[in-house]
Design a protein around this motif. Structure first.
Motif, PDB file in Angstrom:
ATOM      1  N   GLY A   1     -38.299  -4.272  41.977  1.00 20.40           N
ATOM      2  CA  GLY A   1     -39.430  -3.693  41.275  1.00 20.40           C
ATOM      3  C   GLY A   1     -40.738  -4.284  41.757  1.00 20.40           C
ATOM      4  O   GLY A   1     -40.994  -4.369  42.958  1.00 20.40           O
ATOM      5  N   ALA A   2     -41.562  -4.720  40.797  1.00 25.82           N
ATOM      6  CA  ALA A   2     -42.866  -5.276  41.155  1.00 25.82           C
ATOM      7  C   ALA A   2     -42.736  -6.580  41.934  1.00 25.82           C
ATOM      8  O   ALA A   2     -43.616  -6.939  42.708  1.00 25.82           O
ATOM      9  CB  ALA A   2     -43.699  -5.506  39.896  1.00 25.82           C
TER      10      ALA A   2
ATOM     11  N   ASP B   1     -42.721  -9.647  40.695  1.00 25.77           N
ATOM     12  CA  ASP B   1     -43.389 -10.770  40.056  1.00 25.77           C
ATOM     13  C   ASP B   1     -42.408 -11.552  39.208  1.00 25.77           C
ATOM     14  O   ASP B   1     -41.489 -10.981  38.605  1.00 25.77           O
ATOM     15  CB  ASP B   1     -44.533 -10.273  39.170  1.00 25.77           C
TER      16      ASP B   1
ATOM     17  N   ILE C   1     -29.414  -2.553  40.829  1.00 27.39           N
ATOM     18  CA  ILE C   1     -30.647  -2.760  41.583  1.00 27.39           C
ATOM     19  C   ILE C   1     -30.709  -1.827  42.779  1.00 27.39           C
ATOM     20  O   ILE C   1     -29.748  -1.675  43.510  1.00 27.39           O
ATOM     21  CB  ILE C   1     -30.760  -4.231  42.040  1.00 27.39           C
TER      22      ILE C   1
ATOM     23  N   LYS D   1     -45.376 -13.133  31.119  1.00 29.80           N
ATOM     24  CA  LYS D   1     -45.838 -11.891  30.519  1.00 29.80           C
ATOM     25  C   LYS D   1     -46.341 -12.167  29.102  1.00 29.80           C
ATOM     26  O   LYS D   1     -45.780 -12.960  28.357  1.00 29.80           O
ATOM     27  CB  LYS D   1     -44.709 -10.862  30.474  1.00 29.80           C
TER      28      LYS D   1
ATOM     29  N   ASP E   1     -38.172 -17.069  35.062  1.00 35.47           N
ATOM     30  CA  ASP E   1     -37.498 -15.901  35.657  1.00 35.47           C
ATOM     31  C   ASP E   1     -36.779 -16.292  36.946  1.00 35.47           C
ATOM     32  O   ASP E   1     -35.623 -15.911  37.175  1.00 35.47           O
ATOM     33  CB  ASP E   1     -38.521 -14.801  35.984  1.00 35.47           C
TER      34      ASP E   1
ATOM     35  N   ARG F   1     -38.119 -11.573  32.731  1.00 40.21           N
ATOM     36  CA  ARG F   1     -37.997 -10.399  33.597  1.00 40.21           C
ATOM     37  C   ARG F   1     -36.556 -10.203  34.055  1.00 40.21           C
ATOM     38  O   ARG F   1     -35.882 -11.148  34.420  1.00 40.21           O
ATOM     39  CB  ARG F   1     -38.921 -10.538  34.813  1.00 40.21           C
ATOM     40  N   HIS F   2     -36.156  -8.962  34.058  1.00 40.93           N
ATOM     41  CA  HIS F   2     -34.830  -8.564  34.519  1.00 40.93           C
ATOM     42  C   HIS F   2     -34.757  -8.721  36.043  1.00 40.93           C
ATOM     43  O   HIS F   2     -35.742  -8.502  36.753  1.00 40.93           O
ATOM     44  CB  HIS F   2     -34.625  -7.098  34.143  1.00 40.93           C
TER      45      HIS F   2
ATOM     46  N   GLU G   1     -33.627  -6.851  38.268  1.00 39.18           N
ATOM     47  CA  GLU G   1     -33.988  -5.615  38.960  1.00 39.18           C
ATOM     48  C   GLU G   1     -35.489  -5.561  39.216  1.00 39.18           C
ATOM     49  O   GLU G   1     -35.940  -5.095  40.270  1.00 39.18           O
ATOM     50  CB  GLU G   1     -33.549  -4.406  38.144  1.00 39.18           C
ATOM     51  N   LYS G   2     -36.277  -6.028  38.243  1.00 39.77           N
ATOM     52  CA  LYS G   2     -37.726  -5.984  38.402  1.00 39.77           C
ATOM     53  C   LYS G   2     -38.213  -7.020  39.414  1.00 39.77           C
ATOM     54  O   LYS G   2     -39.250  -6.841  40.043  1.00 39.77           O
ATOM     55  CB  LYS G   2     -38.400  -6.208  37.042  1.00 39.77           C
ATOM     56  N   ILE G   3     -37.457  -8.096  39.567  1.00 39.91           N
ATOM     57  CA  ILE G   3     -37.833  -9.126  40.535  1.00 39.91           C
ATOM     58  C   ILE G   3     -37.442  -8.719  41.951  1.00 39.91           C
ATOM     59  O   ILE G   3     -38.231  -8.827  42.891  1.00 39.91           O
ATOM     60  CB  ILE G   3     -37.179 -10.476  40.169  1.00 39.91           C
TER      61      ILE G   3
ATOM     62  N   ASN H   1     -35.386  -3.625  30.157  1.00 40.72           N
ATOM     63  CA  ASN H   1     -36.021  -4.696  29.421  1.00 40.72           C
ATOM     64  C   ASN H   1     -34.984  -5.439  28.601  1.00 40.72           C
ATOM     65  O   ASN H   1     -34.084  -4.845  27.999  1.00 40.72           O
ATOM     66  CB  ASN H   1     -37.101  -4.145  28.492  1.00 40.72           C
TER      67      ASN H   1
END
Length: 528
Positions: A82-83, A85, A236, A63, A90, A74-75, A77-79, A2
């Motif tokens: 990860g999820a 989204d 990632i 968010k 972002d 969003r980081h 890695e999350k894009i 985060n």
């Protein structure tokens, strides 16, 4: 992973969220250097965009954050792993980071309610700081600052073909975007925009009356010229191979921070107890000044690096505190801490990339970033202390003592130690001045004692001095070898005792700057 939220009032701070190193994990179908050499920027941009089309990214709303003046980002890695989204912001920052990593020159354009990217077709990353960009018939004077506030200038740059606009929500899937806005028109059956349509949509964004131009930032100028540092490089998963300079936390512990635990148990425990006491017992709103005494040869920086990357998080967990933390490293010459204003400027530069603002700006950053701990790691150059570190220590203590109150659930403070540089060590000078009698007090100890007495009541500042280090002995190394983290990493079990004898070679003790590489040799190196 985060990130701290982006404070919307600080346009330039947005540059921190674009990571060039993300490009190391995205394979392109073309040769980047060949296209750059031939000035075929559009083809390179197409390749980057189409590589993202295959990543199963989905457009999502922002968010939720109850604080309206900030936005969660969003980081990567999350894009990417990860999820999947991501908002328009972002996605634009992700794309801009990929452009930077491929040596292109992107601008992130912020409208009222939308964000997209324009990329230079006539210049690349290495041209970012060239004075010629500032000419009115080129980019214009705004390029020196890296912040463009005039929408008409941007429209003209795009109109004459200097920049190519790209709608970055186009490589994300969506069936819910309103078809009356540019990014909602012309989506394929997969819910995405082709590269050509993304370029058209980007042009259309510039003429949207209901989306007024707010600003655009030149990330390359802000990061490379004005030194607004990007946040950490992501690691990632699922096919992303991180660059060698970004080891995992376990590797960091093993490679750089296990040896320094030798003879540091007392300091580590005392630091931990101070953090736990601050939150559980003291519940103070006043800062803490922690001092690490001991000669520079004991390499305090190794220990503080471990605190920054590993131990501080453990201290907070033991205190029952959950939240973000930051440790700012400032290797200060005396000239930089000659006044409170310079000290404050250095702290602000580390936090936000520029020295503008006051103590209230630091307090605001703590709140917006939701920090539970903010420590300033100050490593005074020993050879510049002129045989007395009293002046810089006093200035630092007085600055912290005058700092505004923080919330009782936030740890704010500074950690001070001495480090060596190329000049003669101040500690070396001191050694020549100190006699064998126990009644004589070293100058550094004397300076510390004055601060402890001055702030003994703790009403304005808590001064804590950790145990003085002595150079490790053979017994210290044996104890270190019994640490559970170390025991997992010993490479020559049968030769340990022999190795210890060889390391010390008849000496009763060795300073850490000598011992550290020898202890590192006893550990297994990570494979790969």
């Amino acid at each position: 992973m985060n990130w701290p939220p982006w404070p919307k009032g600080n346009e330039k701070d947005l540059a921190r969220y674009a990571l060039p190193d993300v490009a190391d994990g995205i394979r392109l179908a073309v040769g980047r250097d060949d296209l750059l050499a031939k000035r075929k920027h559009p083809e390179l941009l197409r390749a980057i965009y189409e590589a993202l089309l295959t990543r199963d990214i989905r457009y999502a709303r922002e968010k939720f954050d109850p604080i309206l003046e900030q936005q969660l980002i969003r980081h990567p890695e999350k894009i990417l792993a990860g999820a999947g989204d991501a908002t328009c912001l972002d996605l634009s920052l992700l794309f801009a980071g990929l452009c930077l990593g491929n040596e292109l020159l992107p601008l992130v354009v912020v409208l009222d309610g939308h964000v997209f990217v324009v990329v230079s077709l006539v210049r690349d990353l290495r041209d970012a700081g060239l004075p010629g960009r500032h000419d009115p018939d080129r980019d214009g004077p705004w390029a020196a600052e890296g912040l463009l506030k005039d929408g008409k200038t941007l429209n003209e740059l795009v109109r004459r073909g200097d920049y190519l606009p790209i709608e970055c929500t186009g490589f994300a899937k969506s069936e819910s975007i309103n078809q009356r806005v540019p990014e909602g028109k012309g989506r394929t059956n997969d819910g995405q925009l082709t590269f050509d349509r993304a370029v058209e949509a980007g042009r259309e964004q510039l003429s949207q009356v209901e989306r007024a131009f707010s600003f655009a930032i030149d990330i390359a100028v802000l990061q490379n010229v004005h030194h607004i540092r990007p946040y950490e490089t992501p690691v990632i998963r699922h096919g992303y191979v991180p660059p060698p300079e970004t080891p995992s936390r376990d590797q960091l512990d093993l490679i750089d921070h296990l040896p320094v635990l030798c003879d540091r148990w007392h300091q580590n425990d005392e630091f931990n107890n101070q953090v736990v006491s601050y939150f559980k017992t003291m519940r103070s709103t006043r800062p803490v000044l922690v001092i690490l005494p001991g000669p520079v040869q004991e390499r305090h920086g190794y220990f503080l690096d471990r605190v920054k990357l590993h131990s501080l998080n453990d201290y907070l967990i033991r205190a029952g505190v959950s939240g973000e933390r930051r440790v700012l490293e400032i290797r200060m010459a005396l000239s930089k801490i000659a006044t409170p204003e310079r000290l404050r400027g250095e702290i602000l530069a580390e936090l936000q990339g520029e020295q503008t603002g006051g103590d209230d700006t630091i307090v605001s950053y703590i709140r917006q970033a939701r920090l539970k701990a903010l420590l300033v790691d100050i490593r005074l150059r020993a050879s510049e202390c002129e045989e007395s570190p009293q002046k810089p220590l006093q200035l630092l203590a007085d600055y912290l003592a005058a700092f505004p109150n923080t919330k009782g659930d936030v740890l704010l403070g500074a950690v001070v130690s001495l480090e060596e540089n190329n000049k003669q060590s101040w500690w070396s000078k001191v050694r020549g001045m100190v006699s064998s009698t126990k009644s004589e007090i070293r100058p550094f100890d004397n300076s510390i004692s004055k601060l402890e007495e001055q702030y003994r009541d703790g009403l304005k500042l808590h001064v804590r001095v950790l145990t003085r280090l002595t150079s490790p002995t053979e017994d210290d190394v044996r104890q270190w070898l019994g640490d559970k983290l170390v025991k997992k990493s010993i490479s020559r079990v049968k030769e340990i005792e022999k190795s210890i004898k060889q390391i010390f070679n008849g000496h009763n003790s060795l300073p850490m700057d000598t011992l550290y590489p020898k202890l590192l040799d006893m550990l297994e190196k990570p494979k790969g």
